[in-house]
Design an enzyme around this catalytic site. Structure first.
Site, PDB file in Angstrom:
ATOM      1  CB  SER A 171     -75.104-117.365  70.854  1.00  0.00           C
ATOM      2  OG  SER A 171     -76.045-117.248  71.732  1.00  0.00           O
ATOM      3  CE  LYS A 172     -73.397-109.959  68.004  1.00  0.00           C
ATOM      4  NZ  LYS A 172     -73.429-110.302  66.551  1.00  0.00           N
ATOM      5  NE  ARG A 173     -79.485-117.474  73.550  1.00  0.00           N
ATOM      6  CZ  ARG A 173     -79.072-118.634  74.401  1.00  0.00           C
ATOM      7  NH1 ARG A 173     -79.608-118.265  75.677  1.00  0.00           N
ATOM      8  NH2 ARG A 173     -78.311-119.708  74.186  1.00  0.00           N
TER       9      ARG A 173
END
Ligand code: GLU
Length: 467
Positions: A239-241
């Site tokens: 994910s973006k994280r």
């Protein structure tokens, strides 16, 4: 002939998972001397952008995954999609559904209240069209089989089956006449003669429905291979994280395309314990059966080590070309030809030391620094008044050097250290500071050779005179 395709939705950059899917399709096609096609799935007009299309094309080109023929726009094929639905209406495998959105909502609510899975109940499936309400534009649905099961024989997942009673009659054409995604994919894959669909396993559930559409049209289904997703280093879904999701981010971090091909290949595909696999070798070895069944994890340290390997293997001239834009962005001007030549001659010294092109660019900045050099803190601290005097004396010896080579300069420094009762490091380290403005660099005599006589002597003079 084997035909594969990559079918990205242009709603953002080419992400790392998409890059891997494209690579697997490309390798499989190359392995079989087949074709690798590109289809842009731009039917979602609200979310598709031209900038994303460009980013995807550029990302694929950078990765070295050239496609055969022109990229195909799915949106532009909408008339063909509607034409196929008309055929299905004619052959009785599709029907018009006149449910209003309110009616569908009510159906869903009632099913939920009764503890059932919400799904279309087929109320227009066998209803006489004469009952159609006036003024309602119908959606067109697939008359999906109700008995039996639909089976996907997947090259990665094995045999996966679902009871047809679990699947409702999906919409093929919306009431506004636009084709649905599931329909468009099937029609396009059929028309493009795609023989193998290799894609993320998040599409596996779509496959059952797509097979039903193939069957309704009497078309041969392609073979399928659904690849497990990529996870972050922590094992959680990417994910973006986790940062750095777009392929271009890796280019901008100074990774080589061949590193990314090798890394993405190993991310979910294996051949014994081979880790370093050239693209040629990959084409020779690639099979769908080599794709693993469990999700793979990103490992940035491994990616860097591979990059260090490919930097060592790369030709010096190519590294100059690839590193120049990074350097120019850092110094805010174009490199001169003399400077590019300096960079080229410094490449062998960097090859064993750097893991990315950024490290190479950073390490080489001293080559292009304006005089007098700005000293970093450690270098500045080294250059006391006494040491500057010593640099001046050494510069006088250098000025007499017959030939300007690392070997000749080293000999001069050794003599100088001995004559002055100094350890070699006590002379070499200030020399490094004076020539590079830092206390870390490739071997300092090589540095002096690469800088050349004039530039080196000028830098030493600067240190002698300024302070
Ligand atoms: N457009 C889909 C995506 O970007 C891929 C569909 C497919 O490969 O069939 O996830």
């Amino acid at each position: 002939m084997i035909v594969t395709r990559f079918a990205p939705s242009p709603t953002g950059y080419l992400h790392i998972g998409g890059g891997r899917t494209a690579l697997f399709n490309w390798l499989f096609a190359k392995h079989h001397q087949g074709k690798f096609l590109l289809r842009i799935e731009d039917t979602d007009r609200a979310r598709s952008t031209d900038a994303a299309v460009d980013a995807i094309l550029e990302g694929l080109k950078w990765l070295g995954l050239e496609w055969d023929g022109e990229a195909i726009s799915q949106f532009q094929r909408k008339d063909r999609h509607a034409e196929v639905v008309a055929e299905m209406l004619a052959n009785g495998t599709a029907y018009r559904c006149y449910c209003t959105p309110e009616e569908l909502d009510a159906m869903r609510e009632a099913q939920k209240a009764a503890g059932q899975q919400p799904r279309y109940d087929g109320r227009w499936r066998d209803r006489d069209p004469s009952e159609a309400p006036a003024g309602v534009a119908p959606a067109i649905r697939l008359k999906a089989p109700r008995e039996g099961e639909t089976v996907v024989k997947d090259h990665v997942q094995g045999e996966v089956r679902v009871q047809n009673s679990q699947l409702d009659d999906l919409i093929l054409l919306r009431s506004d006449g636009t084709p649905t995604y599931l329909l468009a994919v099937v029609v396009d894959d059929h028309d493009m003669d795609v023989t193998h669909v290799v894609r993320g396993d998040d599409h596996l559930t779509n496959t059952f429905r797509q097979i039903q559409i193939y069957n309704a049209m009497g078309w041969k289904t392609p073979e399928f291979a659904h690849i497990p997703l990529i996870h972050g280093p922590d094992g959680a879904k990417l994910s973006k994280r986790h940062g750095a999701l777009g392929i271009e981010a890796y280019r901008d971090m100074g990774f080589l395309p061949e590193t990314m091909r090798n890394y993405l290949l190993r991310l979910g595909w294996g051949h014994g314990d081979a880790e370093i696999i050239s693209t040629e070798q990959a084409i020779e070895w690639f099979t769908l059966e080599g794709i693993g069944r469990s999700p793979s994890r990103l490992d940035f340290a491994k990616m860097e080590n591979l990059n260090a390997h490919y930097i060592r293997e790369a030709e010096d001239a190519r590294l100059v070309t690839l590193t120049t834009p990074f350097i120019e962005a850092k110094i805010g001007r174009a490199l001169t030809d003399v400077e590019k030549d300096r960079l080229r001659r410094s490449i062998p010294g960097f090859k064993p030391r750097v893991k990315t092109l950024i490290e190479l660019a950073d390490g080489s900045l001293y080559l292009f620094a304006a005089r007098p050099l700005a000293m970093d803190e450690k270098a500045g601290a080294l250059l006391t008044a006494e040491v500057r005097g010593q640099i001046g004396a050494l510069a006088a010896k250098f000025a007499e050097a017959g030939e300007w080579t690392a070997g000749a300069l080293e000999a001069i420094v050794r003599d100088f250290a001995e004559a002055n009762g100094l350890k070699l490091g006590k002379v070499a380290q200030p020399l490094r500071a004076a020539l590079t403005g830092t206390t870390v660099s490739p071997p300092i005599f090589e540095v002096a050779e690469i800088l050349g006589r004039e530039e080196s002597l000028s830098r030493l003079e600067d240190v002698k005179n300024h302070g």
